[in-house]
Scaffold this motif. Structure first.
Motif, short mmCIF file in Angstrom:
data_model
loop_
_atom_site.label_atom_id
_atom_site.label_comp_id
_atom_site.label_asym_id
_atom_site.label_seq_id
_atom_site.Cartn_x
_atom_site.Cartn_y
_atom_site.Cartn_z
N VAL A 68 0.83 -1.21 0.00
CA VAL A 68 0.00 0.00 0.00
C VAL A 68 0.86 1.25 0.00
CG1 VAL A 68 -1.79 1.26 1.25
CG2 VAL A 68 -1.83 -1.26 1.21
N THR A 69 1.98 1.16 0.70
CA THR A 69 2.87 2.33 0.76
C THR A 69 3.74 2.45 -0.46
OG1 THR A 69 4.55 1.08 1.93
CG2 THR A 69 2.90 2.19 3.27
N GLY A 70 3.70 1.37 -1.35
CA GLY A 70 4.42 1.46 -2.61
C GLY A 70 5.58 0.51 -2.74
N ARG A 71 6.03 -0.13 -1.67
CA ARG A 71 7.19 -1.02 -1.80
C ARG A 71 7.02 -2.22 -0.88
NH1 ARG A 71 12.21 -0.40 -3.95
NH2 ARG A 71 13.86 -1.73 -3.14
N PRO A 72 6.84 -3.45 -1.47
CA PRO A 72 6.78 -4.63 -0.61
C PRO A 72 8.16 -4.96 -0.04
CG PRO A 72 6.79 -5.28 -2.90
CD PRO A 72 6.72 -3.75 -2.88
N VAL A 73 8.15 -5.85 0.93
CA VAL A 73 9.38 -6.23 1.63
C VAL A 73 9.62 -7.72 1.40
CG1 VAL A 73 10.56 -6.37 3.85
CG2 VAL A 73 9.08 -4.42 3.34
N PHE A 74 10.87 -8.10 1.01
CA PHE A 74 11.26 -9.51 0.84
C PHE A 74 11.92 -9.96 2.13
CE2 PHE A 74 14.31 -12.73 -1.00
CZ PHE A 74 13.34 -13.71 -1.20
N ALA A 75 11.24 -10.83 2.91
CA ALA A 75 11.72 -11.24 4.23
C ALA A 75 11.82 -12.76 4.28
CB ALA A 75 10.78 -10.72 5.30
N PRO A 76 12.82 -13.35 3.61
CA PRO A 76 12.98 -14.81 3.65
C PRO A 76 13.78 -15.23 4.88
CG PRO A 76 14.59 -13.89 2.19
CD PRO A 76 13.81 -12.71 2.74
N PRO A 77 13.80 -16.54 5.16
CA PRO A 77 14.69 -17.04 6.22
C PRO A 77 16.14 -16.91 5.77
CG PRO A 77 13.53 -18.86 5.15
CD PRO A 77 12.94 -17.58 4.63
N PRO A 78 17.09 -17.05 6.70
CA PRO A 78 18.50 -16.83 6.36
C PRO A 78 19.01 -17.72 5.21
CG PRO A 78 18.22 -16.88 8.73
CD PRO A 78 16.89 -17.26 8.15
N ALA A 79 18.55 -18.98 5.15
CA ALA A 79 19.06 -19.87 4.10
C ALA A 79 18.63 -19.38 2.72
CB ALA A 79 18.55 -21.29 4.35
N VAL A 80 17.38 -18.89 2.61
CA VAL A 80 16.91 -18.40 1.32
C VAL A 80 17.51 -17.03 1.03
CG1 VAL A 80 14.86 -17.74 0.00
CG2 VAL A 80 14.77 -19.71 1.56
N ALA A 81 17.66 -16.22 2.06
CA ALA A 81 18.24 -14.89 1.87
C ALA A 81 19.66 -14.99 1.34
CB ALA A 81 18.22 -14.11 3.19
N ALA A 82 20.39 -16.04 1.74
CA ALA A 82 21.76 -16.20 1.27
C ALA A 82 21.80 -16.47 -0.24
CB ALA A 82 22.44 -17.35 2.02
N LEU A 83 20.74 -17.09 -0.79
CA LEU A 83 20.73 -17.37 -2.22
C LEU A 83 20.63 -16.09 -3.05
CD1 LEU A 83 18.26 -20.42 -2.29
CD2 LEU A 83 20.76 -20.49 -2.43
N TYR A 84 19.97 -15.06 -2.49
CA TYR A 84 19.73 -13.83 -3.25
C TYR A 84 20.55 -12.66 -2.72
CZ TYR A 84 15.77 -16.51 -4.96
OH TYR A 84 14.98 -17.47 -5.52
N GLY A 85 21.34 -12.91 -1.69
CA GLY A 85 22.12 -11.80 -1.12
C GLY A 85 23.48 -11.63 -1.74
N ASP A 86 23.91 -12.53 -2.58
CA ASP A 86 25.23 -12.43 -3.22
C ASP A 86 25.07 -11.87 -4.62
OD1 ASP A 86 27.78 -12.66 -4.10
OD2 ASP A 86 27.91 -14.86 -3.98
N PRO A 87 25.67 -10.71 -4.91
CA PRO A 87 25.52 -10.14 -6.26
C PRO A 87 26.06 -11.05 -7.36
CG PRO A 87 26.36 -8.51 -4.72
CD PRO A 87 26.41 -9.82 -4.00
#
Length: 493
Positions: A68-87
């Motif tokens: 609603v404010t214009g930007r959703p938030v991606f809040a995965p668990p640490p294991a999934v976040a590691a897959l998308y946190g490396d450029p």
């Protein structure tokens, strides 16, 4: 002598083998092509499923409260976040709104992963909300140099239509499946090629083995000649030895040989009976003429009676040698035959003012054969030499012992004018004479020589002698080698 027709095309075995190999290669190519296409479809399906699973995972961990404010938030668990946190990682995503503006992205992503094009309509909310079954595939290279294979999915976040783009690099988690597919392609391809190679080899062996009875029948047919006319293709063969398709042909050929043998027997019997029956009337007519006519007139007719008697005798001998067959254990001594024949013809040579010579007869020279017909053969050759040798000339008989695996040879040379090259192919034909004005022969002497030589498996040829005359050469096969009788071309050997 007519030229023999030589086959100009390919053999049956080569034709069948070539077609079998071509068919196997075409089938092999078709199988490999279908296999590769099918496995590529499987790999594409696995890639689609992997990208769909990746999109569902991202949608599951999107926090909708910020939409609603214009930007959703991606809040995965640490294991999934590691897959998308490396450029520089192997997975990336980008959430893009309808204007092409990046709403949310993984590490290192600052814009859409691929051109949006026409955004498809989003589906109704599902599980996860708003994710369609299939996306729009793409391939791209990011600003960081990553090669990505991905898909774009039209999704609904709240009441807003957006585009979720997910991508994966060459080392994505499903790369094991791709590796298995590639390994299967490489391994299976070699196995398929190997199996078809074995199939082709077995096919070629089967063709060769299947045509072996035909080759054996051809070899047996080649041995059938005037002296072995009683031999049949099916002699000694069991029904299982012949293919079912070949048996009728063999039977038909054997029946044709039976008919030919019958015709030849009638012809030989007629010639023999005619020659035998002619002897008595000729002798009686000669006696009556000599008793009736004056002596000087009777002497003028004597050569004609001699020629008639000689012709009847030659016809009878020709009928005999046409059925001549030599047994495997029969042996003859060429040296002894040469001595006997020259001793018998010595008075005739002296009467005509010619000489006879014998060379190489000091030791026995054994050949497979029969002495009586060989003596007739040599007698005809020597008489032929005496007839064409000038007064004072010599007819020489040479007996050569076997050497270096070859058989014995018998040569008859004279001092006559020789035989022109263009006539050498015809001198063994029946009733052929170079000079028909001469009345001292019927042209059967050399034909008898040819038939006797054939019965003994000996090749007979004529060439130039050392003194310029004719040289007749007979080459006998080695004693331990089977005799092959009859000639396919009907001409001199």
């Amino acid at each position: 002598m007519a030229d023999r027709a030589t086959p100009g095309g390919w053999s049956l075995a080569r034709r069948v083998a070539l077609r079998a190999v071509l068919a196997a290669v075409l089938v092999l190519g078709a199988i490999l092509t279908v296999l590769v296409l099918e496995l590529q479809d499987v790999r594409d399906d696995l890639d689609d499923q992997s990208l769909q699973a990746q999109a569902r995972q991202i949608m599951r961990f999107l926090d909708m409260t910020g939409v609603v404010t214009g930007r959703p938030v991606f809040a995965p668990p640490p294991a999934v976040a590691a897959l998308y946190g490396d450029p520089a990682g192997n997975q990336a995503f980008a959430l893009v709104d309808g204007t092409g503006r990046l709403v949310l992205g993984s590490a290192g992503i600052d814009g859409p992963l691929a051109d949006l094009g026409d955004m498809p309509a989003a589906t109704a909310p599902g599980d996860p909300p708003g994710l369609p079954d299939l996306g729009i595939p793409f391939r791209t290279i990011t600003d960081g140099g990553r090669s990505l294979t991905g898909a774009s999915f039209a999704v609904m976040l709240g009441d807003r239509a957006m585009m979720l783009q997910v991508g994966q690099g060459p080392d994505h988690p499903d790369v094991l499946a791709d590796s298995l597919i590639e390994e299967f392609l490489e391994t299976a391809a070699w196995w398929v090629v190997g199996a078809f190679t074995v199939l082709i080899a077995v096919t070629l062996w089967t063709i060769r083995d299947g045509l072996a009875p035909l080759r054996r029948l051809s070899a047996r047919a080649a041995r059938i000649g005037p002296a072995t006319s009683g031999v049949r293709l099916a002699d000694g063969l069991k029904p299982a030895d012949l293919p079912r398709e070949v048996a009728p042909l063999v039977e038909a050929i054997d029946r044709a040989l039976d008919r030919l043998d019958g015709a030849l027997d009638h012809q030989r019997s007629f010639i023999a009976d005619a020659a035998h029956e002619l002897r008595t009337p000729i002798a009686a007519l000669r006696a009556r003429v000599e008793a009736t006519l004056p002596a000087d007139q009777a002497r003028l007719l004597a050569p004609d009676f001699d020629r008639l008697a000689r012709l009847a005798g030659q016809l009878l001998r020709l009928a005999e040698v046409d059925t001549l067959a030599i047994g495997a254990d029969e042996r003859a001594d060429l040296a002894a035959i040469g001595r006997d024949v020259l001793a018998d013809l010595a008075p005739l040579a002296v009467q005509r003012g010619r000489s006879l010579a014998l060379d190489g007869a000091a030791r026995p020279v054994t050949v497979r054969g029969r002495a009586e017909p060989l003596a007739r053969l040599l007698r005809n050759l020597v008489e032929n030499g005496l007839a064409h040798c000038p007064a004072g000339g010599t007819v020489t008989v040479r007996v050569q012992a076997p050497a270096h695996g070859a058989g014995a040879e018998l040569l008859v040379e004279d001092d006559g004018p020789g035989i022109p090259q263009d006539r050498r192919d015809r001198i063994f034909e029946r009733f052929w004479r170079a000079d028909r004005r001469r009345g001292d022969g019927a042209g059967l002497g050399l034909a008898i020589v040819q038939r006797i030589a054939d019965a003994h498996g000996a090749g007979v040829s004529v060439g130039d002698g050392p003194a310029g005359g004719a040289c007749f050469r007979l080459r006998f096969p080695p004693v331990d080698r089977p005799v092959s009788t009859g000639r396919a071309d009907g001409g001199p050997a």
